[in-house]
Scaffold this motif. Structure first.
Motif, mmCIF file in Angstrom:
data_model
loop_
_atom_site.group_PDB
_atom_site.id
_atom_site.type_symbol
_atom_site.label_atom_id
_atom_site.label_comp_id
_atom_site.label_asym_id
_atom_site.label_seq_id
_atom_site.Cartn_x
_atom_site.Cartn_y
_atom_site.Cartn_z
ATOM 1 N N THR A 99 9.433 -7.303 5.023
ATOM 2 C CA THR A 99 10.516 -6.700 5.798
ATOM 3 C C THR A 99 10.542 -7.227 7.234
ATOM 4 O OG1 THR A 99 9.919 -4.700 4.569
ATOM 5 C CG2 THR A 99 11.449 -4.418 6.394
ATOM 6 N N THR A 123 0.791 -8.790 8.123
ATOM 7 C CA THR A 123 2.200 -8.628 8.504
ATOM 8 C C THR A 123 2.470 -9.116 9.926
ATOM 9 O OG1 THR A 123 2.442 -6.740 7.026
ATOM 10 C CG2 THR A 123 4.021 -6.888 8.829
ATOM 11 N N LEU A 124 1.599 -8.752 10.875
ATOM 12 C CA LEU A 124 1.859 -9.083 12.277
ATOM 13 C C LEU A 124 1.598 -10.556 12.592
ATOM 14 C CD1 LEU A 124 2.278 -6.107 12.653
ATOM 15 C CD2 LEU A 124 0.700 -6.121 14.560
ATOM 16 N N SER A 162 4.111 -7.063 4.751
ATOM 17 C CA SER A 162 5.382 -6.367 4.707
ATOM 18 C C SER A 162 6.394 -7.458 5.026
ATOM 19 C CB SER A 162 5.449 -5.253 5.753
ATOM 20 O OG SER A 162 6.810 -4.905 5.945
ATOM 21 N N TYR A 177 -1.504 0.617 10.560
ATOM 22 C CA TYR A 177 -0.123 1.096 10.636
ATOM 23 C C TYR A 177 -0.084 2.544 10.103
ATOM 24 C CZ TYR A 177 4.533 1.770 8.588
ATOM 25 O OH TYR A 177 5.733 2.289 8.191
ATOM 26 N N ASN A 210 -1.868 -2.614 13.932
ATOM 27 C CA ASN A 210 -0.564 -2.176 14.421
ATOM 28 C C ASN A 210 -0.617 -0.688 14.701
ATOM 29 O OD1 ASN A 210 2.107 -1.421 14.831
ATOM 30 N ND2 ASN A 210 2.763 -1.813 12.716
ATOM 31 N N GLU A 251 -6.249 -4.812 8.758
ATOM 32 C CA GLU A 251 -5.037 -5.494 9.223
ATOM 33 C C GLU A 251 -5.482 -6.654 10.096
ATOM 34 O OE1 GLU A 251 -2.296 -2.729 11.102
ATOM 35 O OE2 GLU A 251 -1.967 -1.659 9.213
ATOM 36 N N SER A 263 8.521 -3.308 -1.292
ATOM 37 C CA SER A 263 8.302 -3.058 0.141
ATOM 38 C C SER A 263 6.856 -3.425 0.484
ATOM 39 C CB SER A 263 8.532 -1.576 0.471
ATOM 40 O OG SER A 263 7.526 -0.799 -0.162
ATOM 41 N N GLY A 264 6.557 -3.409 1.780
ATOM 42 C CA GLY A 264 5.171 -3.637 2.188
ATOM 43 C C GLY A 264 4.259 -2.541 1.653
ATOM 44 N N MET A 265 4.747 -1.289 1.695
ATOM 45 C CA MET A 265 3.937 -0.170 1.178
ATOM 46 C C MET A 265 3.649 -0.355 -0.311
ATOM 47 S SD MET A 265 3.492 1.399 3.888
ATOM 48 C CE MET A 265 2.326 2.460 3.112
ATOM 49 N N ILE A 303 0.900 -2.883 -0.745
ATOM 50 C CA ILE A 303 -0.434 -2.332 -0.456
ATOM 51 C C ILE A 303 -0.881 -1.435 -1.620
ATOM 52 C CG2 ILE A 303 -1.783 -0.844 1.097
ATOM 53 C CD1 ILE A 303 0.140 -1.776 3.369
ATOM 54 N N ASP A 336 -3.968 -7.181 5.502
ATOM 55 C CA ASP A 336 -2.535 -7.044 5.747
ATOM 56 C C ASP A 336 -2.220 -7.922 6.956
ATOM 57 O OD1 ASP A 336 -0.041 -6.306 6.709
ATOM 58 O OD2 ASP A 336 -0.280 -4.178 6.243
ATOM 59 N N ILE A 393 14.238 -5.007 2.849
ATOM 60 C CA ILE A 393 12.908 -4.413 2.679
ATOM 61 C C ILE A 393 12.203 -5.154 1.543
ATOM 62 C CG2 ILE A 393 11.647 -2.315 1.968
ATOM 63 C CD1 ILE A 393 12.860 -1.608 4.530
ATOM 64 N N GLY A 394 10.967 -5.566 1.784
ATOM 65 C CA GLY A 394 10.217 -6.260 0.723
ATOM 66 C C GLY A 394 8.750 -6.370 1.088
ATOM 67 N N LEU A 407 9.786 -3.758 13.024
ATOM 68 C CA LEU A 407 9.280 -4.817 13.896
ATOM 69 C C LEU A 407 9.555 -6.143 13.220
ATOM 70 C CD1 LEU A 407 6.242 -6.044 12.806
ATOM 71 C CD2 LEU A 407 5.636 -3.689 13.296
ATOM 72 N N THR A 420 0.450 3.204 6.401
ATOM 73 C CA THR A 420 -0.697 2.870 5.553
ATOM 74 C C THR A 420 -1.725 3.998 5.615
ATOM 75 O OG1 THR A 420 -0.280 0.548 6.012
ATOM 76 C CG2 THR A 420 -2.435 1.085 5.068
HETATM 77 N N1 PLP Z 1 1.935 -3.050 7.016
HETATM 78 C C1 PLP Z 1 2.222 -3.110 8.319
HETATM 79 C C2 PLP Z 1 1.237 -3.723 9.268
HETATM 80 C C3 PLP Z 1 3.430 -2.589 8.800
HETATM 81 O O1 PLP Z 1 3.709 -2.638 10.102
HETATM 82 C C4 PLP Z 1 4.319 -1.993 7.879
HETATM 83 C C5 PLP Z 1 5.596 -1.403 8.322
HETATM 84 O O2 PLP Z 1 5.863 -1.286 9.496
HETATM 85 C C6 PLP Z 1 3.967 -1.956 6.529
HETATM 86 C C7 PLP Z 1 2.780 -2.498 6.117
HETATM 87 C C8 PLP Z 1 4.881 -1.323 5.517
HETATM 88 O O3 PLP Z 1 5.912 -2.204 5.186
HETATM 89 P P1 PLP Z 1 7.325 -1.733 4.590
HETATM 90 O O4 PLP Z 1 8.010 -0.995 5.669
HETATM 91 O O5 PLP Z 1 7.973 -3.027 4.228
HETATM 92 O O6 PLP Z 1 7.043 -0.910 3.413
#
Ligand code: PLP
Length: 416
Positions: free
Chosen positions: A206, A184-185, A204, A110, A157, A153, A84-86, A89, A182, A216-217, A358, A113
């Protein structure tokens, strides 16, 4: 391969066709372990004398294809996919820091996090100082002798503020610590962190990398800008003697992923790899739709404030234009007069979905204060840009006229 443009890499890098069968869709190696004919061979692979797959908690060919594709899109050295993203991290942080170490982080993060930082890292002896994302002097001032990394980030977010990447990267380099972002966005389609001196980028997966809210990844990529031999983390400096530029990912895989078991499943890696093929196409549509919706909301008399860096009036507009390839992402926020109006608005939507994700092809909304940030105190919420009258929107890739019509009718209902 690095000569290919983004959209070509997204389709052909990492895996092109199966050498034995000619299959052009990535094979899913749905296996826990990999057999060897002799005890000597298995021992050689275990000891690292010979390359090979052992056990899918450590690595798997389907996952490798995903890692290579994302590394290619980021123009990085190598990557590590996680569950997952978590997990990505946590893996990145544990690779660099242990109890007694210190981290400097942006405070616009986020909610998950923020919770990981306070409930796991701080409770386990890693000290974290939070600074204003945009204030480069604050990052410098917060660095101490035991600081192991800086974390931000790319686009907060949900605050949607933009850090001054090159200034922070310069400070990090001067102190011989890596800058971790990070993204992700922004995804590799909008943001090229390597060009701005970032050491490690995290996603993330995901979200936009997958694209349809179906998996989820997470993934982290070493961009090759940091010399691990000079790392202030003694373990990393030691690892670099053996693995050189691969030291960070080698330690992340061997010491953290292997021990915590936060590996991604082969089927999830397959789905992510497939999603990546259309990342460029989707991101264009997410960005165009988000700009259209933000413009509509900005002109709506019932909307108090719109957060979207694509609006010329946004304080981060110039920086976002410079860093993000002239586009501004698919996430926006807006504020109504009260929490009750937000709830009424959400309950009146007919197309957009109310859920905690998202980067989906579908338009999604959420009231962050009462959901993602419900366990976070009000001061920290506000520092992360969360207010009781704020709605976060992940703008999908439906026809923008349908999205705007849905928001228009829901606003009418909520303002009655
Ligand atoms: N980083 C950001 C910016 C996120 O928005 C999220 C989840 O919304 C995550 C990390 C965590 O990712 P995950 O839900 O895949 O564990």
């Amino acid at each position: 391969m690095s000569k290919w443009s983004f959209d070509t890499k997204a389709i052909h890098s990492g895996f092109n066709q199966d050498s034995k069968t000619g299959a052009t869709s990535l094979p899913i190696y749905q296996t826990a372990a990999f057999a060897y004919n002799t005890a000597e061979e298995l021992a050689d692979v275990f000891s690292g004398r010979k390359f090979g797959y052992l056990y899918s908690r450590i690595s798997n060919p389907t996952v490798t294809a995903l890692e290579r594709r994302v590394a290619a899109l980021e123009d990085g050295v190598c990557a590590l996919a996680c569950s997952s993203g978590m997990a990505a991290i946590a893996t990145a942080i544990y690779t660099l820091a242990k109890s007694g170490d210190h981290i400097v982080s942006s405070r616009s993060l986020y909610g998950g996090t923020l919770q990981l930082f306070s409930e796991i890292f701080e409770e386990n002896g890693i000290e974290i100082d939070y600074v204003d994302t945009t204030d480069s002097a604050a990052y410098e001032a917060a660095i101490k002798g035991n600081t192991r990394l800086i974390f931000v980030e790319s686009l907060g977010n949900p605050k949607l503020d933009v850090p001054p990447f090159e200034a922070i990267a310069k400070i990090a380099a001067a102190h011989q610590i890596p800058l971790i972002v990070d993204s992700t966005l922004t995804t590799p389609y909008l943001f090229n962190p390597k060009a701005w001196g970032v050491a490690v980028v995290i996603h993330s997966a995901t979200k936009y990398l997958a694209g349809s809210g179906h998996v989820i990844g997470g993934i982290l990529v070493d961009l090759g800008t940091f010399n691990w031999k000079q790392s202030k983390s003694p373990a990393l400096a030691e690892e670099a003697k053996k693995f050189g530029e691969f030291a960070f990912i080698a330690r992340a895989r061997k010491k953290i992923l292997q021990n915590t078991g936060s590996c991604i499943a082969p089927l999830s890696a397959y789905l992510l790899n497939l999603g990546l093929e259309t990342l460029g196409l989707r991101m264009k549509q997410h960005c165009d739709n988000a700009l259209a919706l933000a413009t509509f909301l900005d002109h709506h008399p019932g909307v108090k404030e719109v957060g979207y860096t694509g609006l010329v009036s946004n304080p981060h507009h110039r920086d976002a234009t410079r860093y993000f390839n002239g586009r501004y992402g698919g996430l926006l926020t807006f504020r109504l007069d009260s929490k009750e109006s937000c709830y009424k608005f959400i309950n009146s939507l007919k197309l957009a979905k109310n859920l905690a994700n998202l980067g989906d092809s579908k338009t999604l909304v959420i009231h962050p204060a009462s959901t993602i940030y419900c366990d976070i105190d009000e001061k920290s919420q506000q520092e992360a840009g969360v207010y009781c009258n704020l709605i976060r929107v992940s703008v999908g890739i439906e026809d923008p006229t349908d999205i705007i019509a849905d928001f228009e009718q829901a606003l009418k209902e909520s303002l009655q």
